[in-house]
Design an enzyme around this catalytic site. Structure first.
Site, mmCIF file in Angstrom:
data_model
loop_
_atom_site.group_PDB
_atom_site.id
_atom_site.type_symbol
_atom_site.label_atom_id
_atom_site.label_comp_id
_atom_site.label_asym_id
_atom_site.label_seq_id
_atom_site.Cartn_x
_atom_site.Cartn_y
_atom_site.Cartn_z
ATOM 1 N N SER A 151 0.839 -1.197 0.000
ATOM 2 C CA SER A 151 0.000 0.000 0.000
ATOM 3 C C SER A 151 0.874 1.247 0.000
ATOM 4 O O SER A 151 1.908 1.295 0.674
ATOM 5 C CB SER A 151 -0.906 0.010 1.229
ATOM 6 O OG SER A 151 -1.635 1.219 1.300
ATOM 7 N N ASN A 182 3.090 8.141 -4.916
ATOM 8 C CA ASN A 182 3.875 6.948 -5.149
ATOM 9 C C ASN A 182 4.410 6.429 -3.824
ATOM 10 O O ASN A 182 4.526 7.190 -2.845
ATOM 11 C CB ASN A 182 5.043 7.228 -6.088
ATOM 12 C CG ASN A 182 4.579 7.665 -7.459
ATOM 13 O OD1 ASN A 182 3.778 6.999 -8.093
ATOM 14 N ND2 ASN A 182 5.087 8.807 -7.918
ATOM 15 N N LYS A 183 4.764 5.151 -3.792
ATOM 16 C CA LYS A 183 5.272 4.550 -2.549
ATOM 17 C C LYS A 183 6.585 5.204 -2.126
ATOM 18 O O LYS A 183 6.783 5.492 -0.949
ATOM 19 C CB LYS A 183 5.473 3.042 -2.742
ATOM 20 C CG LYS A 183 5.916 2.315 -1.469
ATOM 21 C CD LYS A 183 4.864 2.439 -0.386
ATOM 22 C CE LYS A 183 5.263 1.713 0.897
ATOM 23 N NZ LYS A 183 4.314 1.961 1.993
ATOM 24 N N VAL A 184 7.493 5.425 -3.080
ATOM 25 C CA VAL A 184 8.780 6.049 -2.783
ATOM 26 C C VAL A 184 8.774 7.462 -3.306
ATOM 27 O O VAL A 184 8.518 7.697 -4.494
ATOM 28 C CB VAL A 184 9.947 5.254 -3.415
ATOM 29 C CG1 VAL A 184 11.272 5.943 -3.125
ATOM 30 C CG2 VAL A 184 9.964 3.824 -2.880
#
Length: 336
Positions: free
Chosen positions: A141, A330-332
């Site tokens: 997630s 975004n995740k990163v």
């Protein structure tokens, strides 16, 4: 998000079974040669975890901790005097340049550097002298949950081992069971109250302020609610002008010296017409949401955010959103 949040207890159990010797040795070295200055280096949810760690260090050890504005290093190239300082970096990915570069700078300048990071082979882990993994596993997630909880636990472990407080460390060891109980808390009344909301104040104080910061961020990114966090000591300044009939407030009255003031503030906000959702332990009669408790009050925010995450995932669904894929995120996150 919901599945990952509910799994936090299991990952914290793994975390507590690993690296304790490293935490103990780091604590021993910090006691033997205390740092001249202490800064935290983090962004987003990790910065909220850093705020919690900083509060514990200041409250329990008496050492002043500041959050480093990373642009001083990454953009301004300021000539910071960092010898004998301590830099504590917290990150899920360990990849953002504006977190990695300051750690490299501090280490090169003679500071001790600690990275509490989930990805053991990340640039941040390589940059720090002391890299201690969070052991939160893969997090799919975009919204960080179990990695944030593991970051809070890591901050508590760092503080407890630095202080060499056996009772506090024993309380930390009980967190997996407390987290499992917290994951089952029924906050459905908050889902019902906040489903139609487009704005929200989230209020906390003391160790609970980091909790408010994280809750406000998650309301923004997973539920598209314009949520802002305020200290219970600050809300009577400018933010008070926003209060009107039905204005929603989520208030965390965790145990400790700040609780009495938070309860009084909740009552005042109700009298002013606000729609207060008071999260407090079960012995507080006027609560709207029951806050789970840890073995000691300083750890209560860790189990409280567990209960909140479950509610936030349910609220996202109630608002017709996908908590796992917030728009534009975004995740990163890579910033410099």
């Amino acid at each position: 998000m919901l599945k990952e949040a509910r799994s936090a207890a299991d990952y914290v159990a793994v975390q507590l079974s690993r690296d304790q010797a490293r935490y103990a040795e780091l604590g021993r070295q910090l006691r033997a040669a205390p740092p001249a200055n202490i800064v935290t280096v983090a962004r987003g949810s990790s910065d909220h975890a850093a705020a919690y760690c900083a509060y514990l260090v200041m409250a329990r050890l008496g050492r002043i901790v500041a959050s480093l504005p990373m642009s001083l290093v990454t953009l301004n190239q300021a000539p910071l005097i960092v010898r004998d300082a301590l830099a504590i970096a917290i990150s899920q990915s360990g990849q953002s340049p504006d977190v990695v570069e300051p750690v490299r700078y501090f280490r090169a300048g003679g500071a001790r550097t600690v990275a509490l990071v989930n990805h053991e082979d990340s640039p941040l882990a390589e940059a720090a002298e002391w890299s201690i993994p969070l052991h939160a596993g893969i997090e799919s997630s975009v919204a960080a949950t179990k990695s944030f909880i593991a970051s809070l636990v890591a901050g508590a472990l760092l503080t407890g081992h630095w202080q060499d407080d056996a009772a506090f460390l024993a309380a930390i060891a009980q967190l997996p069971d407390a987290l499992r109980i917290a994951a089952e808390c029924d906050w459905s009344s908050a889902v019902q109250a906040l489903a139609p909301a487009d704005r929200l104040m989230v209020v906390g104080r003391g160790t609970g302020f980091a909790l408010a910061l994280e809750a406000a961020l998650k309301c923004k990114e997973t539920c598209a609610i314009q949520a802002e966090a305020f200290s219970g000591a600050e809300i009577k300044h400018g933010p008070m002008a926003l209060i009107e009939e039905g204005y929603p407030l989520l208030m965390f009255a965790t145990r400790g010296p700040s609780q009495a003031g938070m309860l009084a503030l909740a009552e005042e906000m109700r009298q002013r017409g606000a729609r207060v959702l008071l999260a407090a332990p079960e012995d507080v009669q006027q609560r709207d949401l029951t806050l789970p408790m840890a073995a000691t009050p300083d750890l209560d925010p860790i189990v409280a955010i567990q209960a909140f995450y479950v509610m936030a995932a349910q609220l996202s669904v109630a608002r017709g959103m996908d908590a796992d894929q917030p728009r534009h995120l975004n995740k990163v996150t890579r910033t410099s």
